[in-house]
Design a protein around this motif. Structure first.
Motif, mmCIF file in Angstrom:
data_model
loop_
_atom_site.group_PDB
_atom_site.id
_atom_site.type_symbol
_atom_site.label_atom_id
_atom_site.label_comp_id
_atom_site.label_asym_id
_atom_site.label_seq_id
_atom_site.Cartn_x
_atom_site.Cartn_y
_atom_site.Cartn_z
ATOM 1 N N GLU A 39 0.824 -1.204 0.000
ATOM 2 C CA GLU A 39 0.000 0.000 0.000
ATOM 3 C C GLU A 39 0.861 1.260 0.000
ATOM 4 N N VAL A 40 1.886 1.295 0.852
ATOM 5 C CA VAL A 40 2.757 2.461 0.936
ATOM 6 C C VAL A 40 3.483 2.671 -0.400
ATOM 7 N N GLU A 41 3.907 1.581 -1.032
ATOM 8 C CA GLU A 41 4.616 1.659 -2.312
ATOM 9 C C GLU A 41 3.744 2.310 -3.383
ATOM 10 N N ASN A 42 2.439 2.058 -3.327
ATOM 11 C CA ASN A 42 1.535 2.544 -4.367
ATOM 12 C C ASN A 42 0.851 3.868 -4.025
ATOM 13 N N ARG A 43 1.059 4.374 -2.812
ATOM 14 C CA ARG A 43 0.373 5.616 -2.433
ATOM 15 C C ARG A 43 1.037 6.830 -3.069
ATOM 16 N N TYR A 44 0.189 7.734 -3.539
ATOM 17 C CA TYR A 44 0.668 8.927 -4.236
ATOM 18 C C TYR A 44 1.542 9.796 -3.343
ATOM 19 N N ASP A 45 1.185 9.966 -2.075
ATOM 20 C CA ASP A 45 1.934 10.860 -1.182
ATOM 21 C C ASP A 45 3.309 10.313 -0.797
ATOM 22 N N PHE A 46 3.618 9.071 -1.199
ATOM 23 C CA PHE A 46 4.941 8.493 -0.921
ATOM 24 C C PHE A 46 5.797 8.357 -2.181
ATOM 25 N N LYS A 47 5.305 8.853 -3.322
ATOM 26 C CA LYS A 47 6.056 8.735 -4.581
ATOM 27 C C LYS A 47 7.351 9.533 -4.485
ATOM 28 N N GLY A 48 8.462 8.899 -4.819
ATOM 29 C CA GLY A 48 9.732 9.589 -4.914
ATOM 30 C C GLY A 48 10.429 9.904 -3.597
ATOM 31 N N ILE A 49 9.909 9.428 -2.480
ATOM 32 C CA ILE A 49 10.584 9.669 -1.204
ATOM 33 C C ILE A 49 11.000 8.343 -0.572
ATOM 34 N N THR A 50 11.903 8.422 0.387
ATOM 35 C CA THR A 50 12.365 7.222 1.085
ATOM 36 C C THR A 50 11.246 6.686 1.965
ATOM 37 N N LYS A 51 11.000 5.390 1.848
ATOM 38 C CA LYS A 51 9.988 4.738 2.692
ATOM 39 C C LYS A 51 10.394 3.283 2.848
ATOM 40 N N ASP A 52 10.316 2.781 4.073
ATOM 41 C CA ASP A 52 10.736 1.403 4.282
ATOM 42 C C ASP A 52 10.071 0.835 5.530
ATOM 43 N N ILE A 53 9.663 -0.409 5.443
ATOM 44 C CA ILE A 53 9.150 -1.159 6.587
ATOM 45 C C ILE A 53 10.017 -2.407 6.677
ATOM 46 N N VAL A 54 10.787 -2.522 7.778
ATOM 47 C CA VAL A 54 11.695 -3.660 7.944
ATOM 48 C C VAL A 54 11.204 -4.493 9.113
ATOM 49 N N PHE A 55 10.937 -5.764 8.832
ATOM 50 C CA PHE A 55 10.463 -6.694 9.860
ATOM 51 C C PHE A 55 11.584 -7.663 10.176
ATOM 52 N N ASN A 56 11.995 -7.712 11.450
ATOM 53 C CA ASN A 56 13.037 -8.642 11.872
ATOM 54 C C ASN A 56 12.378 -9.647 12.829
ATOM 55 N N GLU A 57 12.060 -10.823 12.296
ATOM 56 C CA GLU A 57 11.341 -11.822 13.097
ATOM 57 C C GLU A 57 12.189 -12.336 14.253
ATOM 58 N N ALA A 58 13.482 -12.514 14.026
ATOM 59 C CA ALA A 58 14.364 -13.035 15.079
ATOM 60 C C ALA A 58 14.467 -12.055 16.250
ATOM 61 N N ALA A 59 14.607 -10.768 15.939
ATOM 62 C CA ALA A 59 14.728 -9.752 16.995
ATOM 63 C C ALA A 59 13.362 -9.279 17.474
ATOM 64 N N LYS A 60 12.299 -9.755 16.824
ATOM 65 C CA LYS A 60 10.926 -9.342 17.144
ATOM 66 C C LYS A 60 10.809 -7.824 17.129
ATOM 67 N N SER A 61 11.147 -7.248 15.985
ATOM 68 C CA SER A 61 11.061 -5.795 15.866
ATOM 69 C C SER A 61 10.586 -5.391 14.474
ATOM 70 N N VAL A 62 10.049 -4.162 14.408
ATOM 71 C CA VAL A 62 9.630 -3.561 13.151
ATOM 72 C C VAL A 62 10.251 -2.169 13.120
ATOM 73 N N VAL A 63 10.892 -1.836 11.992
ATOM 74 C CA VAL A 63 11.506 -0.517 11.841
ATOM 75 C C VAL A 63 10.817 0.192 10.673
ATOM 76 N N LEU A 64 10.367 1.417 10.912
ATOM 77 C CA LEU A 64 9.737 2.240 9.885
ATOM 78 C C LEU A 64 10.673 3.403 9.568
ATOM 79 N N VAL A 65 10.940 3.625 8.287
ATOM 80 C CA VAL A 65 11.845 4.697 7.873
ATOM 81 C C VAL A 65 11.154 5.514 6.785
ATOM 82 N N SER A 66 11.236 6.858 6.914
ATOM 83 C CA SER A 66 10.724 7.732 5.869
ATOM 84 C C SER A 66 11.337 9.118 6.005
#
Length: 167
Positions: free
Chosen positions: A30-57
């Motif tokens: 959804e974030v990849e296809n959203r107009y307001d995120f076009k051309g900017i840094t956006k990332d969702i990183v899921f680390n199952e082993a560390a049980k963490s989620v990192v959001l970057v924008s």
């Protein structure tokens, strides 16, 4: 003389990691296809082993928008929003913002004690026993067990409670 049957259920904070993965994948799409995120840094990183989620924008507002998308996808998949606990907000490379969340999938000792105290304060004929990562509540009356469940659901606890093995 026959003994009355004991009923029980378990309280835990188990999380279906496959559902969490699915929610994250859907959020990424959804974030990849959203107009307001076009051309900017956006990332969702899921680390199952560390049980963490990192959001970057690019900015706090954009990270919060990604978080809102993730929360909505988690809700649709039946995952409690209490499953994510914010650890830190920080600047990342390239002028971006990075938010780190811990995935909560267990009941901490302090919260387990709070749950057991709340159950005792109900003054029902039930017993609550801590069994490591879960609490077993036992009683002869099913209505008492259901009253305990209702009461615990009404509390504002950090852990996303899951009730299973209701027998």
């Amino acid at each position: 003389m026959a003994k009355a049957k004991e009923h029980h259920f378990d309280i835990s904070a188990k999380l279906d990691m496959q559902e969490m993965k699915n929610a994250i994948i859907q959020s990424q799409k959804e974030v990849e296809n959203r107009y307001d995120f076009k051309g900017i840094t956006k990332d969702i990183v899921f680390n199952e082993a560390a049980k963490s989620v990192v959001l970057v924008s690019a900015s706090d507002n954009k990270v919060e928008a990604i978080y809102d998308v993730l929360i909505s996808k988690m809700n649709k998949r039946g995952i409690s929003i209490n499953s994510l606990e914010e650890i830190k907000k920080e600047d990342a490379s390239g002028g971006t913002r990075k938010y780190t969340y811990k995935i909560v999938d267990s009941i901490e000792k302090d919260e387990a004690k709070t749950i057991q105290t709340e159950i005792k304060n109900l003054k029902l004929k039930v017993t609550a026993v801590n069994q490591g990562d879960e609490i077993r509540v036992t009683g002869k009356n099913l209505d008492d067990l259901q009253a305990v469940m209702r009461h615990l659901k009404s509390l504002e606890l950090k852990a996303p409670l899951v009730f299973d093995n209701f027998r």
